[in-house]
Scaffold this motif. Structure first.
Motif: not given
Length: 182
Positions: A34-35, A55-58, A76-78, A96
């Motif tokens: 996780t982030k 995945p999905n980590s900002d 799908n991260s930033s 993404d």
């Protein structure tokens, strides 16, 4: 087929080719993180996060300079407005992911795959994209001084792409403005 490094005499050339063409992550042990886990370990001095799935980590706005994400899978991260100068993304799979306005100076994306990712206005001075596969990724407004794209495969974001009205609206809302070639 089970992927292992010992090929017996009964293996066919097709089996060997399948192994050699298999996605990198199938050949390595991947750990999901996780982030929060990554940031905590980074702040504790850890820099090597090779072979992770995140995945999905900002990570927007964070300082992660020198982070090692070799063979990582980021979806799908930033990393928007993030300082990731000197980061190692070699052999990684990036899909993404938003690198808008990120400091990627001297980062290494050699042999990486980036799909539908946004590098708009990122600082990629001295970055290496050697043999990278960059598909549907945006590099508008980047500071590319000294960036190395030797033998990189670059496929334009919308060239020849069929898009529905919903696709265009989605891309527009994500800051895309040039839809030539659609």
């Amino acid at each position: 087929m089970v992927f292992d490094s010992d090929f017996s005499e009964t293996d066919t050339a097709d089996d060997n080719a399948e192994f050699l063409d298999a996605p990198i992550l199938l050949n390595k042990k991947v750990r999901s993180m996780t982030k929060a886990e990554i940031v905590k370990l980074y702040n504790d001095g850890e820099r090597d996060f090779s072979n992770i799935l995140a995945p999905n980590s900002d990570f927007s706005g964070l300082n992660l300079s020198g982070i090692i994400l070799r063979r990582a899978k980021l979806i799908n991260s930033s990393f928007k407005n993030c300082n990731i100068a000197g980061a190692d993304f070699s052999f990684s799979e990036v899909q993404d992911v938003n690198f808008e306005n990120a400091n990627l100076a001297n980062a290494n994306f050699s042999d990486a795959t980036a799909f539908n990712s946004n590098f708009r206005n990122a600082k990629i001075t001295g970055a290496k994209f050697i043999r990278a596969k960059l598909s549907d990724s945006i590099f508008e407004g980047c500071d590319k001084l000294g960036a190395d794209f030797l033998n990189a495969l670059i496929v334009p974001a919308f060239s020849g792409r069929k898009m529905t009205a919903a696709d265009i609206i989605k891309e527009y809302n994500q800051s895309a403005r040039d839809f030539s070639g659609v």
